[in-house]
Design an enzyme around this catalytic site. Structure first.
Site, PDB file in Angstrom:
ATOM      1  N   ASN A  99       0.855  -1.186   0.000  1.00 20.89           N
ATOM      2  CA  ASN A  99       0.000   0.000   0.000  1.00 20.89           C
ATOM      3  C   ASN A  99       0.890   1.234   0.000  1.00 20.89           C
ATOM      4  O   ASN A  99       1.849   1.307   0.763  1.00 20.89           O
ATOM      5  CB  ASN A  99      -0.878  -0.031   1.253  1.00 20.89           C
ATOM      6  CG  ASN A  99      -1.896   1.101   1.344  1.00 20.89           C
ATOM      7  OD1 ASN A  99      -2.412   1.359   2.426  1.00 20.89           O
ATOM      8  ND2 ASN A  99      -2.210   1.764   0.257  1.00 20.89           N
ATOM      9  N   TYR A 133      -7.321  14.789   0.125  1.00 20.71           N
ATOM     10  CA  TYR A 133      -7.160  13.890   1.266  1.00 20.71           C
ATOM     11  C   TYR A 133      -6.464  14.586   2.422  1.00 20.71           C
ATOM     12  O   TYR A 133      -5.549  15.391   2.221  1.00 20.71           O
ATOM     13  CB  TYR A 133      -6.323  12.687   0.832  1.00 20.71           C
ATOM     14  CG  TYR A 133      -5.830  11.812   1.963  1.00 20.71           C
ATOM     15  CD1 TYR A 133      -6.672  10.908   2.591  1.00 20.71           C
ATOM     16  CD2 TYR A 133      -4.508  11.902   2.395  1.00 20.71           C
ATOM     17  CE1 TYR A 133      -6.212  10.105   3.627  1.00 20.71           C
ATOM     18  CE2 TYR A 133      -4.040  11.101   3.429  1.00 20.71           C
ATOM     19  CZ  TYR A 133      -4.897  10.205   4.044  1.00 20.71           C
ATOM     20  OH  TYR A 133      -4.445   9.420   5.070  1.00 20.71           O
ATOM     21  N   GLU A 142     -10.173  10.860   9.168  1.00 26.36           N
ATOM     22  CA  GLU A 142      -9.424  10.734   7.926  1.00 26.36           C
ATOM     23  C   GLU A 142     -10.436  11.000   6.818  1.00 26.36           C
ATOM     24  O   GLU A 142     -11.435  10.289   6.710  1.00 26.36           O
ATOM     25  CB  GLU A 142      -8.822   9.335   7.793  1.00 26.36           C
ATOM     26  CG  GLU A 142      -7.945   9.170   6.561  1.00 26.36           C
ATOM     27  CD  GLU A 142      -7.397   7.756   6.428  1.00 26.36           C
ATOM     28  OE1 GLU A 142      -6.274   7.610   5.927  1.00 26.36           O
ATOM     29  OE2 GLU A 142      -8.102   6.798   6.821  1.00 26.36           O
ATOM     30  N   GLU A 235      -3.247   6.860  -4.561  1.00 24.77           N
ATOM     31  CA  GLU A 235      -3.100   5.714  -3.670  1.00 24.77           C
ATOM     32  C   GLU A 235      -3.276   4.421  -4.452  1.00 24.77           C
ATOM     33  O   GLU A 235      -4.058   4.359  -5.406  1.00 24.77           O
ATOM     34  CB  GLU A 235      -4.166   5.771  -2.568  1.00 24.77           C
ATOM     35  CG  GLU A 235      -4.158   4.563  -1.638  1.00 24.77           C
ATOM     36  CD  GLU A 235      -5.351   4.530  -0.696  1.00 24.77           C
ATOM     37  OE1 GLU A 235      -5.188   4.049   0.434  1.00 24.77           O
ATOM     38  OE2 GLU A 235      -6.440   4.980  -1.098  1.00 24.77           O
TER      39      GLU A 235
END
Length: 252
Positions: A99, A133, A142, A235
């Site tokens: 990730n 983000y 978040e 991402e």
């Protein structure tokens, strides 16, 4: 976080386990931050890690913009991140397992931001999203404004309805996360708006963040302190993922 010396050349290669990350930026590198890995069910053959892992974080400034690059420990494959002129950045990756997030933005978030951007190129064979983000403190959130995403839909959690912003429809979702927040404490909430239709590439677009901030507040989810960096994030997560993203942002 442990602060290292500024980069002494335009290119510095940093190895994390078996994954090689190439950063093209004349900026100070910060390392050692930890964040809890989010959990996600297996979808379309892509498996996301379900346990907490140690992660590596780098950040700096470039042409007046904040930038960052984060990846989970134990990742394999290659990620190439480059800061371009002004608010431009690009990233490409091959055979990546794990990730990572990266992007350019500002050293602190704000509910009044109106972000212009042009997504020149977007391909992502894994999970993960592209959009605005950041985090808030007191309470810990978040937050995402998802403009497009990879092979796996980001739509999970509790659906809170649809609204319109900047000429596009957005679905609103939230969920409680049991992992570590940005300060190492237990638990935080995710809140996000996700476009009904993915954004087109090669055109100028706008995110009026106040519209999302106010919509979330009207639903009972008011962000806390926003004195934390916010970025136009790219991402990915998954196994053997590949992709290529080029983006330019500016303040409207």
């Amino acid at each position: 976080m442990k602060k290292q010396n500024p980069l002494t050349s335009a290119t510095r290669k940093v190895a994390f386990g078996a994954a090689a990350i190439v950063v093209l930026a004349g900026a100070t590198i910060l390392t050692g931050c930890k964040k809890e890995e989010k959990t996600q069910p297996d979808v379309a053959g892509i498996e996301r890690p379900s346990k907490a892992v140690t992660e590596t974080y780098q950040s700096g400034t470039h042409n007046g913009f904040f930038w960052s690059l984060w990846q989970s420990d134990g990742a394999t494959g290659t990620v190439n991140y480059a800061n371009g002129p002004g608010g431009n950045y690009s990233v490409n990756w091959n055979g990546f397992n794990g990730n990572f997030t990266c992007g350019k933005g500002y050293s602190a978030g704000s509910p009044s931001y109106k972000i212009g951007y042009n997504l020149g190129t977007y391909s992502n064979s894994g999970g993960g999203t592209f959009g605005w983000y950041g985090w808030s403190r007191n309470p810990y959130y978040e937050y995402y404004v998802n403009e497009t995403w990879g092979a796996v839909s980001p739509h999970t959690g509790t659906y809170l309805g649809t609204f319109e912003s900047d000429g596009a429809g957005y679905n609103v979702w939230t969920r409680w996360m049991t992992g570590k927040n940005i300060d190492g404490g237990d638990g935080f909430r995710q809140i996000y708006s996700s476009r009904v239709n993915k954004v087109s590439t090669g055109q100028n677009h706008v995110i009026t963040f106040a519209n999302h901030y106010n919509k979330w507040s009207s639903l009972g989810y008011t962000l806390g302190q926003l004195n934390i960096p916010a970025i136009m994030v790219s991402e990915t997560w998954g196994s053997n993922t590949n992709g290529n993203i080029n983006c330019t942002i500016w303040m409207q």
